[in-house]
Design a protein around this motif. Sequence first.
Motif, mmCIF file in Angstrom:
data_model
loop_
_atom_site.group_PDB
_atom_site.id
_atom_site.type_symbol
_atom_site.label_atom_id
_atom_site.label_comp_id
_atom_site.label_asym_id
_atom_site.label_seq_id
_atom_site.Cartn_x
_atom_site.Cartn_y
_atom_site.Cartn_z
ATOM 1 N N UNK A 65 9.953 -51.983 71.847
ATOM 2 C CA UNK A 65 8.752 -51.992 71.008
ATOM 3 C C UNK A 65 8.647 -50.841 70.013
ATOM 4 N N UNK A 66 9.533 -49.869 70.054
ATOM 5 C CA UNK A 66 9.544 -48.842 69.001
ATOM 6 C C UNK A 66 9.817 -49.523 67.659
ATOM 7 N N UNK A 67 9.338 -48.949 66.542
ATOM 8 C CA UNK A 67 9.468 -49.614 65.235
ATOM 9 C C UNK A 67 10.910 -49.981 64.889
ATOM 10 N N UNK A 68 11.096 -51.228 64.463
ATOM 11 C CA UNK A 68 12.429 -51.735 64.137
ATOM 12 C C UNK A 68 13.027 -50.948 62.967
ATOM 13 N N UNK A 69 14.276 -50.500 63.152
ATOM 14 C CA UNK A 69 14.987 -49.820 62.077
ATOM 15 C C UNK A 69 14.540 -48.400 61.825
ATOM 16 N N UNK A 70 13.859 -47.786 62.799
ATOM 17 C CA UNK A 70 13.386 -46.416 62.604
ATOM 18 C C UNK A 70 13.729 -45.568 63.822
ATOM 19 N N UNK A 71 13.824 -44.270 63.612
ATOM 20 C CA UNK A 71 14.164 -43.326 64.678
ATOM 21 C C UNK A 71 13.669 -41.948 64.265
ATOM 22 N N UNK A 72 12.831 -41.336 65.094
ATOM 23 C CA UNK A 72 12.310 -40.012 64.766
ATOM 24 C C UNK A 72 13.314 -38.910 65.065
ATOM 25 N N UNK A 73 14.026 -39.033 66.188
ATOM 26 C CA UNK A 73 14.958 -37.977 66.599
ATOM 27 C C UNK A 73 16.076 -38.595 67.426
ATOM 28 N N UNK A 74 17.323 -38.173 67.179
ATOM 29 C CA UNK A 74 18.455 -38.788 67.881
ATOM 30 C C UNK A 74 18.377 -38.568 69.384
ATOM 31 N N UNK A 75 17.735 -37.491 69.816
ATOM 32 C CA UNK A 75 17.610 -37.239 71.247
ATOM 33 C C UNK A 75 16.862 -38.362 71.964
ATOM 34 N N UNK A 76 16.015 -39.097 71.220
ATOM 35 C CA UNK A 76 15.275 -40.204 71.838
ATOM 36 C C UNK A 76 16.217 -41.271 72.394
ATOM 37 N N UNK A 77 17.359 -41.465 71.739
ATOM 38 C CA UNK A 77 18.347 -42.417 72.257
ATOM 39 C C UNK A 77 18.771 -42.042 73.674
ATOM 40 N N UNK A 78 19.065 -40.769 73.882
ATOM 41 C CA UNK A 78 19.519 -40.317 75.201
ATOM 42 C C UNK A 78 18.382 -40.352 76.219
ATOM 43 N N UNK A 79 17.178 -40.011 75.788
ATOM 44 C CA UNK A 79 16.029 -40.069 76.689
ATOM 45 C C UNK A 79 15.787 -41.510 77.160
ATOM 46 N N UNK A 80 15.904 -42.464 76.235
ATOM 47 C CA UNK A 80 15.720 -43.867 76.610
ATOM 48 C C UNK A 80 16.801 -44.335 77.576
ATOM 49 N N UNK A 81 18.052 -43.964 77.291
ATOM 50 C CA UNK A 81 19.143 -44.347 78.184
ATOM 51 C C UNK A 81 18.921 -43.745 79.570
ATOM 52 N N UNK A 82 18.397 -42.538 79.632
ATOM 53 C CA UNK A 82 18.156 -41.934 80.940
ATOM 54 C C UNK A 82 17.079 -42.695 81.713
ATOM 55 N N UNK A 83 16.080 -43.227 81.011
ATOM 56 C CA UNK A 83 15.083 -44.061 81.692
ATOM 57 C C UNK A 83 15.756 -45.281 82.330
ATOM 58 N N UNK A 84 16.722 -45.850 81.616
ATOM 59 C CA UNK A 84 17.455 -47.007 82.146
ATOM 60 C C UNK A 84 18.310 -46.618 83.348
ATOM 61 N N UNK A 85 18.974 -45.473 83.254
ATOM 62 C CA UNK A 85 19.793 -44.996 84.377
ATOM 63 C C UNK A 85 18.919 -44.785 85.609
ATOM 64 N N UNK A 86 17.762 -44.179 85.423
ATOM 65 C CA UNK A 86 16.886 -43.926 86.578
ATOM 66 C C UNK A 86 16.353 -45.228 87.157
#
Length: 264
Positions: A65-86
């Motif tokens: 649900x984050x805005x399509x085609x947008x990204x505030x900070x590249x670290x958010x990618x890793x934070x999201x992946x960590x939510x999936x890992x957990x």
Amino acid sequence: MEPITTYDGYTINYQYSPVEDAKATVIFSHGFVEYSAHYSKLASQLNAYGFNVFKYDLRGHGRTTAPLGDLEAYEDFALDLNECVQWVKDKDSTLPIYTMGFSMGGMITALYGILYPYEVSGQILLGAGLSIASQFNDVTDDEISVLKFLEMMGTTGDGGIRQLIAMDSPYVIKKTTRRFLVESLVKAPTFIQENYAMYQLPVLLIHGQQDPIITYKGSQKFYDEIASDDKEILIYPEYEHDLLRIPDAPKIIAVIAEWINRHL
């Protein structure tokens, strides 16, 4: 299935495909433009080798649900992946987890391996975006089309991405913000290159030497420079960028399965 929520309140869209008596779980991060539902065949193929499969829509992609085609900070990618890992660990904390990513997802997977070095058992990087695309620092428009993105990468792409762009789907990215490109194609790979010495996970890198979008040299440099003792690289001279939807994809998946089995 239980919702997965990011630290800033977005919902991650995902699919989880478990098998009986699983040997491990593979968490898959897809590439730029596309979304996880495009990889249903990949999930069934990995299931056949005895692996649970978790795949999700990256931030800025698909039904996340984050805005399509947008990204505030590249670290958010890793934070999201960590939510999936957990989430996967909450399902079964006894199974080893392998994070696997294609293209932009490969970059995210490598980024995760640096920022979260103790969460998973190993990683597989396929056609990963590990080279710095500094030309995107010069973008002045607030938004850029995917066709313009390819032009700035010096290519019209391969058959896989051209097919994606032609799809009439609200979940396929047609344009992206300038900051998305700078964060994901400049700042993230810069961070990865500055922290090669922090990467120590077992890793398998696979890249097509004819890749017109992301040069295999980025994967080769990553392999050469990281601190991992357990690393392997396969550069296939005949392949382009898309490695998982080509006729030879089952052969590549067999190589990945064999690598994981050797590490169990």
